[in-house]
Scaffold this active site. Structure first.
Site, PDB file in Angstrom:
ATOM      1  N   ARG A  31      15.623  23.782  67.557  1.00  0.00           N
ATOM      2  CA  ARG A  31      15.825  22.337  67.340  1.00  0.00           C
ATOM      3  C   ARG A  31      14.812  21.803  66.315  1.00  0.00           C
ATOM      4  NH1 ARG A  31      13.157  17.567  67.289  1.00  0.00           N
ATOM      5  NH2 ARG A  31      11.955  18.187  69.110  1.00  0.00           N
ATOM      6  N   ASP A  32      13.569  21.623  66.727  1.00  0.00           N
ATOM      7  CA  ASP A  32      12.577  21.037  65.819  1.00  0.00           C
ATOM      8  C   ASP A  32      12.318  21.968  64.638  1.00  0.00           C
ATOM      9  OD1 ASP A  32      11.012  18.907  65.169  1.00  0.00           O
ATOM     10  OD2 ASP A  32       9.344  19.399  66.485  1.00  0.00           O
ATOM     11  N   HIS A  60       3.394  18.415  72.622  1.00  0.00           N
ATOM     12  CA  HIS A  60       4.163  18.856  71.448  1.00  0.00           C
ATOM     13  C   HIS A  60       3.261  18.654  70.234  1.00  0.00           C
ATOM     14  CE1 HIS A  60       8.111  19.055  69.169  1.00  0.00           C
ATOM     15  NE2 HIS A  60       7.417  18.357  68.298  1.00  0.00           N
ATOM     16  N   HIS A  82       2.216  19.540  66.208  1.00  0.00           N
ATOM     17  CA  HIS A  82       2.490  20.090  64.881  1.00  0.00           C
ATOM     18  C   HIS A  82       1.157  20.492  64.271  1.00  0.00           C
ATOM     19  CE1 HIS A  82       6.835  19.259  64.202  1.00  0.00           C
ATOM     20  NE2 HIS A  82       6.635  18.534  65.291  1.00  0.00           N
ATOM     21  N   CYS A  91       9.804  16.967  60.957  1.00  0.00           N
ATOM     22  CA  CYS A  91      10.719  15.877  61.300  1.00  0.00           C
ATOM     23  C   CYS A  91      11.333  15.314  60.027  1.00  0.00           C
ATOM     24  CB  CYS A  91       9.955  14.788  62.048  1.00  0.00           C
ATOM     25  SG  CYS A  91      10.940  13.306  62.326  1.00  0.00           S
ATOM     26  N   ASN A 103       5.734  23.077  63.773  1.00  0.00           N
ATOM     27  CA  ASN A 103       5.110  23.100  65.101  1.00  0.00           C
ATOM     28  C   ASN A 103       4.080  24.223  65.146  1.00  0.00           C
ATOM     29  OD1 ASN A 103       8.218  22.424  65.506  1.00  0.00           O
ATOM     30  ND2 ASN A 103       7.088  21.406  67.116  1.00  0.00           N
TER      31      ASN A 103
HETATM   32 ZN    ZN Z   1       8.239  17.775  66.465  1.00  0.00          ZN
END
Ligand code: ZN
Length: 300
Positions: free
Chosen positions: A14-15, A205, A207, A238, A247
């Site tokens: 996803r990310d 979460h 980065h 993002c 990440n």
């Molecule tokens: Zn993120």
């Protein structure tokens, strides 16, 4: 010394992929998820149910969710930002939903086209419906460590949002450093402020935009986080935050935790295979370092 354990939540599909200009085909994504499951990951954020025009990489969310391998103990999460996304996620068969509420007005408008208040109300509505459907509900507080548009984010703003989302039914709260500006002192500050009011499970979460992601992750482990997000290979970013980079990498994080006697249940060689798989798909080296340097001590 008691053995510690932390859950790794894999967000690469996803990310990791959402900011990639080259659209990865669904079959290749499924093979990537297979490799992640084979590496021992049991909680995977597989996709995001957002408008395909906004994030073309996630246009196959429904199809992907129907194609991922279903194994005992493996839970797939879908990221949603509004009711329509939630309805799609539910229909596609996610095991849990991760709803984003952004901490600042400007970023909330850019990321999901709503005010922060609307974000909280949307969260509460989705949370109620998800629980009725028997799904776990996570809230991710985006830009909790700093905003690309508004700069510093006040501790009280983040704690206020955590409070309202816990009231709204969050089973777990993720504090997200969306643009990689947090440092360990910020992790301490936020955890202690949240813990003054709640004992909700905390997940983080990070980065690694300014190389503080692993220090932050370790700080979160020491402060009792139940889970950490990471993306294999350290890919990601993002689409709505300028200069956001990847990440923290699952394999680099897992190596650090394993050497520190924190159990994660994942196998480094499996993570390295998953990472090479996605590296092949993207056609360029991933930011993670373990694949280059190799684990220590060397195998065999
Ligand atoms: Zn993120």
């Amino acid at each position: 010394m008691t053995t510690r354990r932390i859950e790794l939540v894999e967000v690469g599909p996803r990310d990791g992929l959402q900011n990639e200009p080259t659209v990865v085909g669904t079959a290749a994504k499924v093979a990537y998820v297979e490799a992640l499951v084979a590496a021992g990951l049991r909680r995977i954020e597989a996709t995001s149910f957002v408008h395909p025009g906004r994030v073309p990489q996630m246009a196959d969310a429904d199809e992907l969710m129907r194609a991922v391998p279903r194994r005992d103990g493996v839970r797939y999460s879908g990221l949603v930002v509004n009711r329509r996304g939630f309805d799609r996620a539910l229909g596609a068969g996610v095991d849990e939903v991760n709803v984003v509420v952004v901490a600042t007005e400007t970023f909330s408008q850019r990321n999901q086209g709503m005010t922060v208040d609307e974000g909280v109300r949307t969260f509460a509505e989705i949370s109620r419906l998800a629980h009725q459907a028997g799904l776990g509900v996570t809230v991710t507080i985006g830009a909790a460590f700093g905003c690309p548009f508004e700069g510093e984010v006040a501790t009280e703003q983040v704690v206020g949002l955590v409070h309202r989302c816990v009231d709204g039914g969050a089973d777990e709260v993720v504090l997200a450093d969306t643009i990689g500006v947090g440092v360990p002192a910020d992790v301490h500050r936020l955890v202690s402020a949240v813990r003054d009011e709640h004992d909700v499970p905390l997940r983080f979460h990070f980065h690694n935009t300014r190389n503080t992601g692993y220090a932050n992750a370790w700080t979160a482990v020491e402060l009792g986080a139940v889970a950490l997000d990471a993306s294999s290979g350290g890919i990601g970013g993002c689409p709505f935050a300028p200069a956001a980079t990847g990440n923290i990498a699952t394999e680099d994080l897992a190596w650090m935790l394993s050497r520190s006697k924190v159990e994660t249940g994942v196998a480094l060689d499996g993570l390295l295979s998953a990472s090479s798989h996605i590296e092949g798909e993207l056609g360029r080296p991933v930011p993670a370092l373990l694949g280059r340097a190799g684990p220590f001590p060397p195998a065999g």
